[in-house]
Enzyme design. Structure first.
Site, PDB file in Angstrom:
ATOM      1  N   CYS A 174       0.400  -5.615   8.340  1.00 11.58           N
ATOM      2  CA  CYS A 174       1.045  -4.509   7.658  1.00 11.58           C
ATOM      3  C   CYS A 174       1.749  -3.622   8.444  1.00 11.58           C
ATOM      4  CB  CYS A 174      -0.147  -3.490   6.762  1.00 11.58           C
ATOM      5  SG  CYS A 174       0.807  -1.951   5.824  1.00 11.58           S
ATOM      6  N   HIS A 175       2.917  -3.259   7.641  1.00 12.60           N
ATOM      7  CA  HIS A 175       3.491  -2.521   8.503  1.00 12.60           C
ATOM      8  C   HIS A 175       2.587  -0.746   8.533  1.00 12.60           C
ATOM      9  CE1 HIS A 175       6.891  -5.108   7.305  1.00 12.60           C
ATOM     10  NE2 HIS A 175       7.861  -4.053   8.739  1.00 12.60           N
ATOM     11  N   THR A 176       1.826  -0.555   8.199  1.00 12.34           N
ATOM     12  CA  THR A 176       1.377   0.623   9.029  1.00 12.34           C
ATOM     13  C   THR A 176       0.668  -0.214   9.891  1.00 12.34           C
ATOM     14  OG1 THR A 176       0.677   0.847   7.143  1.00 12.34           O
ATOM     15  CG2 THR A 176      -0.348   2.474   8.489  1.00 12.34           C
ATOM     16  N   ARG A 210       4.459 -11.297   4.556  1.00 10.24           N
ATOM     17  CA  ARG A 210       3.429 -11.690   5.791  1.00 10.24           C
ATOM     18  C   ARG A 210       3.423 -12.658   6.631  1.00 10.24           C
ATOM     19  NH1 ARG A 210       3.734  -6.911   5.103  1.00 10.24           N
ATOM     20  NH2 ARG A 210       1.793  -5.070   3.739  1.00 10.24           N
ATOM     21  N   CYS A 212     -17.657   5.240  -1.635  1.00 10.27           N
ATOM     22  CA  CYS A 212     -19.093   5.733  -2.232  1.00 10.27           C
ATOM     23  C   CYS A 212     -20.055   6.487  -3.355  1.00 10.27           C
ATOM     24  CB  CYS A 212     -19.658   6.768  -1.100  1.00 10.27           C
ATOM     25  SG  CYS A 212     -19.271   8.023  -2.061  1.00 10.27           S
ATOM     26  N   ARG A 220     -14.462   9.796   5.321  1.00  7.81           N
ATOM     27  CA  ARG A 220     -12.956  10.192   6.182  1.00  7.81           C
ATOM     28  C   ARG A 220     -12.627  10.435   6.886  1.00  7.81           C
ATOM     29  NH1 ARG A 220      -8.680   9.622   8.030  1.00  7.81           N
ATOM     30  NH2 ARG A 220      -6.530   9.215   7.388  1.00  7.81           N
ATOM     31  N   CYS A 272     -15.469  10.075  -5.122  1.00  6.72           N
ATOM     32  CA  CYS A 272     -15.786   9.244  -5.814  1.00  6.72           C
ATOM     33  C   CYS A 272     -16.094   9.246  -7.466  1.00  6.72           C
ATOM     34  CB  CYS A 272     -17.178   8.234  -5.369  1.00  6.72           C
ATOM     35  SG  CYS A 272     -16.023   7.202  -3.749  1.00  6.72           S
ATOM     36  N   HIS A 327      -5.994  -4.328   8.896  1.00  7.80           N
ATOM     37  CA  HIS A 327      -6.186  -3.674   7.946  1.00  7.80           C
ATOM     38  C   HIS A 327      -6.141  -4.602   6.803  1.00  7.80           C
ATOM     39  CE1 HIS A 327      -2.412  -1.663   7.589  1.00  7.80           C
ATOM     40  NE2 HIS A 327      -2.695  -1.730   6.558  1.00  7.80           N
ATOM     41  N   GLU A 328      -5.979  -5.625   6.578  1.00  7.35           N
ATOM     42  CA  GLU A 328      -5.481  -6.746   5.925  1.00  7.35           C
ATOM     43  C   GLU A 328      -6.191  -8.089   6.244  1.00  7.35           C
ATOM     44  OE1 GLU A 328      -1.923  -6.284   3.206  1.00  7.35           O
ATOM     45  OE2 GLU A 328      -1.482  -8.380   4.032  1.00  7.35           O
ATOM     46  N   CYS A 339     -19.542  10.770  -3.764  1.00  5.37           N
ATOM     47  CA  CYS A 339     -18.880  11.405  -3.391  1.00  5.37           C
ATOM     48  C   CYS A 339     -18.609  12.849  -4.734  1.00  5.37           C
ATOM     49  CB  CYS A 339     -18.397  11.501  -1.953  1.00  5.37           C
ATOM     50  SG  CYS A 339     -16.922  10.670  -1.995  1.00  5.37           S
ATOM     51  N   CYS A 397     -12.054   7.959  -1.156  1.00  4.67           N
ATOM     52  CA  CYS A 397     -13.614   8.328  -1.023  1.00  4.67           C
ATOM     53  C   CYS A 397     -14.092   9.703   0.040  1.00  4.67           C
ATOM     54  CB  CYS A 397     -13.917   7.267  -0.422  1.00  4.67           C
ATOM     55  SG  CYS A 397     -16.072   7.382  -0.403  1.00  4.67           S
ATOM     56  N   CYS A 421      -4.850  -4.659   1.113  1.00  3.16           N
ATOM     57  CA  CYS A 421      -3.164  -3.956   1.113  1.00  3.16           C
ATOM     58  C   CYS A 421      -2.004  -3.893   0.940  1.00  3.16           C
ATOM     59  CB  CYS A 421      -2.799  -3.288   2.351  1.00  3.16           C
ATOM     60  SG  CYS A 421      -2.283  -2.244   2.756  1.00  3.16           S
TER      61      CYS A 421
HETATM   62  N1  LIG Z   1       0.725   4.029   0.233  1.00  6.06           N
HETATM   63  C1  LIG Z   1       0.672   2.886   0.449  1.00  6.06           C
HETATM   64  O1  LIG Z   1      -1.109   2.424   0.502  1.00  6.06           O
HETATM   65  C2  LIG Z   1       0.966   1.672   1.673  1.00  6.06           C
HETATM   66  C3  LIG Z   1       1.429   1.976   2.388  1.00  6.06           C
HETATM   67  N2  LIG Z   1       2.386   1.007   2.735  1.00  6.06           N
HETATM   68  C4  LIG Z   1       3.486   1.773   3.326  1.00  6.06           C
HETATM   69  O2  LIG Z   1       4.381   1.379   2.832  1.00  6.06           O
HETATM   70  C5  LIG Z   1       5.683   1.261   3.445  1.00  6.06           C
HETATM   71  C6  LIG Z   1       6.440  -0.619   2.641  1.00  6.06           C
HETATM   72  O3  LIG Z   1       5.511  -1.642   3.240  1.00  6.06           O
HETATM   73  P1  LIG Z   1       6.434  -3.338   3.063  1.00  6.06           P
HETATM   74  O4  LIG Z   1       6.262  -3.237   2.090  1.00  6.06           O
HETATM   75  O5  LIG Z   1       5.238  -4.358   4.162  1.00  6.06           O
HETATM   76  O6  LIG Z   1       7.539  -2.795   4.386  1.00  6.06           O
HETATM   77  P2  LIG Z   1       8.293  -4.008   4.946  1.00  6.06           P
HETATM   78  O7  LIG Z   1       9.156  -2.807   6.003  1.00  6.06           O
HETATM   79  O8  LIG Z   1       8.921  -5.246   4.294  1.00  6.06           O
HETATM   80  O9  LIG Z   1       9.539  -3.446   3.713  1.00  6.06           O
HETATM   81  C7  LIG Z   1      10.443  -2.450   3.415  1.00  6.06           C
HETATM   82  C8  LIG Z   1      11.940  -3.110   3.206  1.00  6.06           C
HETATM   83  O10 LIG Z   1      13.032  -1.767   3.298  1.00  6.06           O
HETATM   84  C9  LIG Z   1      13.932  -1.659   3.395  1.00  6.06           C
HETATM   85  N3  LIG Z   1      14.863  -0.813   3.906  1.00  6.06           N
HETATM   86  C10 LIG Z   1      14.752  -0.077   5.668  1.00  6.06           C
HETATM   87  N4  LIG Z   1      15.319   1.055   5.066  1.00  6.06           N
HETATM   88  C11 LIG Z   1      15.895   1.024   4.344  1.00  6.06           C
HETATM   89  C12 LIG Z   1      16.779   2.403   3.607  1.00  6.06           C
HETATM   90  N5  LIG Z   1      17.342   3.245   3.636  1.00  6.06           N
HETATM   91  N6  LIG Z   1      17.772   1.646   2.515  1.00  6.06           N
HETATM   92  C13 LIG Z   1      16.947   0.886   1.042  1.00  6.06           C
HETATM   93  N7  LIG Z   1      16.107  -0.081   1.931  1.00  6.06           N
HETATM   94  C14 LIG Z   1      15.159   0.090   2.970  1.00  6.06           C
HETATM   95  C15 LIG Z   1      14.137  -2.993   4.150  1.00  6.06           C
HETATM   96  O11 LIG Z   1      15.522  -3.471   4.232  1.00  6.06           O
HETATM   97  C16 LIG Z   1      12.735  -3.685   3.632  1.00  6.06           C
HETATM   98  O12 LIG Z   1      12.969  -4.874   2.883  1.00  6.06           O
HETATM   99  C17 LIG Z   1       5.596   0.932   3.853  1.00  6.06           C
HETATM  100  O13 LIG Z   1       5.981   2.893   4.864  1.00  6.06           O
HETATM  101  C18 LIG Z   1       4.089   0.419   4.968  1.00  6.06           C
HETATM  102  O14 LIG Z   1       3.447   1.412   5.559  1.00  6.06           O
HETATM  103  C19 LIG Z   1       1.883  -0.232   3.167  1.00  6.06           C
HETATM  104  C20 LIG Z   1       1.125  -0.868   2.387  1.00  6.06           C
HETATM  105  C21 LIG Z   1       0.053   0.827   1.618  1.00  6.06           C
HETATM  106  N1  LIG Z   2      -2.634   8.531   9.541  1.00  2.00           N
HETATM  107  C1  LIG Z   2      -1.543   8.732   8.859  1.00  2.00           C
HETATM  108  C2  LIG Z   2      -0.964   8.372   6.918  1.00  2.00           C
HETATM  109  C3  LIG Z   2      -1.494   7.097   7.330  1.00  2.00           C
HETATM  110  C4  LIG Z   2      -0.977   6.547   5.333  1.00  2.00           C
HETATM  111  O1  LIG Z   2      -0.742   7.388   4.576  1.00  2.00           O
HETATM  112  N2  LIG Z   2      -2.467   5.677   5.209  1.00  2.00           N
HETATM  113  C5  LIG Z   2      -2.029   5.081   3.983  1.00  2.00           C
HETATM  114  C6  LIG Z   2      -2.815   3.621   3.560  1.00  2.00           C
HETATM  115  S1  LIG Z   2      -1.434   2.930   4.366  1.00  2.00           S
HETATM  116  C7  LIG Z   2      -1.703   1.308   4.723  1.00  2.00           C
HETATM  117  O2  LIG Z   2      -1.380   0.607   4.610  1.00  2.00           O
HETATM  118  C8  LIG Z   2      -3.252   5.744   2.956  1.00  2.00           C
HETATM  119  O3  LIG Z   2      -4.847   5.261   2.111  1.00  2.00           O
HETATM  120  N3  LIG Z   2      -3.762   6.521   3.379  1.00  2.00           N
HETATM  121  C9  LIG Z   2      -4.404   6.820   2.295  1.00  2.00           C
HETATM  122  C10 LIG Z   2      -6.527   8.142   3.604  1.00  2.00           C
HETATM  123  O4  LIG Z   2      -7.187   7.839   2.704  1.00  2.00           O
HETATM  124  O5  LIG Z   2      -5.516   7.673   4.683  1.00  2.00           O
HETATM  125  C11 LIG Z   2      -1.422  10.459   8.703  1.00  2.00           C
HETATM  126  O6  LIG Z   2      -2.491  11.191   8.826  1.00  2.00           O
HETATM  127  O7  LIG Z   2      -0.402  10.759   8.688  1.00  2.00           O
HETATM  128 ZN   LIG Z   3      -1.314  -1.914   4.829  1.00  2.00          ZN
HETATM  129 ZN   LIG Z   4     -16.638   8.576  -2.312  1.00  2.00          ZN
END
Ligand SMILES: NC(=O)C1=CN([C@@H]2O[C@H](COP(=O)(O)OP(=O)(O)OC[C@H]3O[C@@H](n4cnc5c(N)ncnc54)[C@H](O)[C@@H]3O)[C@@H](O)[C@H]2O)C=CC1
Ligand SMILES: N[C@@H](CCC(=O)N[C@@H](CSC=O)C(=O)NCC(=O)O)C(=O)O
Ligand SMILES: [Zn+2]
Ligand SMILES: [Zn+2]
Length: 379
Positions: free
Chosen positions: A47-49, A372, A99, A117, A105, A69-70, A102, A113, A177
């Site tokens: 994953c990009h993270t 992916r 859990c 953490r 949860c 993590h995926e 907590c 959760c 993920c």
């Molecule tokens: N909040 C959460 O729980 C999660 C967050 N993430 C985050 O989500 C983000 C996306 O992940 P992926 O889809 O795997 O990444 P990815 O890199 O595959 O997709 C990003 C896309 O954004 C485009 N892009 C880059 N700069 C741009 C701009 N300025 N304007 C428009 N488009 C632009 C790229 O061409 C690409 O198609 C990452 O930051 C990742 O860390 C990922 C999983 C869970």
């Molecule tokens: N560690 C970073 C923040 C990273 C982050 O925001 N992680 C996401 C998942 S990204 C998955 O690919 C998330 O779920 N965050 C919630 C959490 O509990 O971690 C920082 O410290 O900025």
């Molecule tokens: Zn991820």
């Molecule tokens: Zn919990």
């Protein structure tokens, strides 16, 4: 010969330092302690993270560590007191625990959760605040409580989702993920209604899963925004109905979208991790009700900004982690949806490699040509 209760020596991809290739080498994995589970990882995607942390952009990033993590795998053994899974169960390790006890949860207001953490954020296990990984006596930190770039990992039992053994592990590893994050951002966080207009910034796996979720929710217009036009054809298959490349416009992209949608979209999603795009995503929302959801993870030190007037006039700024899904309950349900062909998974897999080829997989991820890449760890 049984490995239960013994240290396992196996292959893992170790991140010794930020911005350096991973080293695939032997590591020692301790047996699970009370409340822990040792899993044989069969498949893990990138994953990009993972890339963000390896690049040194994560304020919680610690080295040396085992990223990843995926993933999906099979329980090898469980520690004292673990009753919800047993050896042989098919599982998905979850970076967000559940859990069920907590304050978080029990609140019913969040999928976060709080139980472990504080340990997962500093690369150790909750029980003794120590790592279960080492290489020739040197400690290697855990990552996100999962560390799936290894043939064996140890995770907290409250972070383990037991899934239907009929489901192919080389596919459902993706449900750890990116796909749940995009689908859940639409269904759980934004709660997009039928007929809504949606803008998606970034058409990688997360953005495409947002599109898939928005289509399923009955959104009318699903506008995909990306600076890479090669993303557009593929995005149609996931539900995107029209495309905007910011590079084709002189005006700020939020103005282009506001003009094209009679005042702005009902919902927008930032799926990149770029704080300037996060502002555009908020400001392209309709006055009075438009909601923008931040999904992308921004680098250490980055901050978001906008004029408070944007919020005073009714726009809402939100964020989501794992799409708001409670992990242990939600992931098995997503696996069932996949088995019933109600959600896509196979379509996000563009590459398959071996764990030993992990650095090539990171190169693919950076090339922009990969959604992916699934690493076959042990199958
Ligand atoms: N909040 C959460 O729980 C999660 C967050 N993430 C985050 O989500 C983000 C996306 O992940 P992926 O889809 O795997 O990444 P990815 O890199 O595959 O997709 C990003 C896309 O954004 C485009 N892009 C880059 N700069 C741009 C701009 N300025 N304007 C428009 N488009 C632009 C790229 O061409 C690409 O198609 C990452 O930051 C990742 O860390 C990922 C999983 C869970
Ligand atoms: N560690 C970073 C923040 C990273 C982050 O925001 N992680 C996401 C998942 S990204 C998955 O690919 C998330 O779920 N965050 C919630 C959490 O509990 O971690 C920082 O410290 O900025
Ligand atoms: Zn991820
Ligand atoms: Zn919990």
């Amino acid at each position: 010969m049984s490995t239960i209760g013994k240290v396992i020596t196996c292959k893992a991809a170790v991140a010794w330092e930020a911005q350096k290739p991973l080293i695939v080498q032997d590591v020692q994995v301790d047996p699970p302690q009370a409340g822990e589970v040792r899993i044989k990882i069969t498949h893990t995607a990138l994953c990009h993270t993972d890339s963000y942390t390896l690049d040194g952009k994560d304020p919680e990033g610690l080295f040396p560590c085992i990223l990843g993590h995926e993933a999906a795998g099979i329980v090898e053994s469980v520690g004292e007191g673990v009753t919800e899974v047993q050896a042989g169960d098919h599982v998905i390790p979850c970076y967000q625990a559940e859990c069920k006890e907590c304050k978080f949860c029990k609140s019913g207001k969040t999928n976060l959760c709080g139980k472990i953490r504080s340990a997962t954020g500093v690369g150790v296990m909750f029980n003794d605040r120590k790592s279960r990984f080492s290489a020739n006596g040197k400690t290697i930190y855990h990552f996100m409580g999962t560390s799936t770039f290894s043939e064996y990992t140890v995770v907290h039992a409250i972070s383990v989702a037991k899934v239907n053994p009929e489901a192919p592990l080389d596919k459902i590893c993706l449900l750890g993920c990116g796909i749940p994050t995009g689908l859940g951002a639409v269904w759980n966080t934004a709660k997009v209604e039928k007929g809504s207009n949606v803008a998606i910034f970034g058409l990688g796996t997360v953005g495409l899963a947002v599109a898939e979720g928005a289509k399923a929710a009955g959104a009318s217009r699903i506008i995909g925004v990306d600076i890479d036009p090669t993303k557009f054809n593929q995005a149609k298959e996931f539900g995107v109905t029209e495309f905007i490349n910011p590079k084709d416009h002189k005006k700020p992209i939020q103005e282009v979208i506001v003009e094209a949608t009679d005042g702005g979209v009902d919902y927008s999603f930032e799926c990149i991790g770029n704080v300037s795009v996060m502002r555009s995503a908020l400001e392209c929302c309709h006055k009075g009700w438009g909601t923008s959801v931040i999904i992308g993870v921004a680098a250490s030190g980055q901050e978001i900004s906008t004029r408070p007037f944007q919020l005073v006039t009714g726009r809402v700024w939100k964020g989501t982690a794992f799409g708001g899904f409670k992990s242990r309950s939600g992931v098995p349900e997503l696996v069932e949806k996949y088995l019933k062909k109600e959600i896509k998974v196979d379509e996000y897999i563009t590459h398959n490699l071996k764990l030993s080829e992990i650095n090539d997989a990171f190169d693919l991820l950076h090339s922009g040509k990969c959604l992916r890449c699934v690493l076959h760890v042990s199958d």
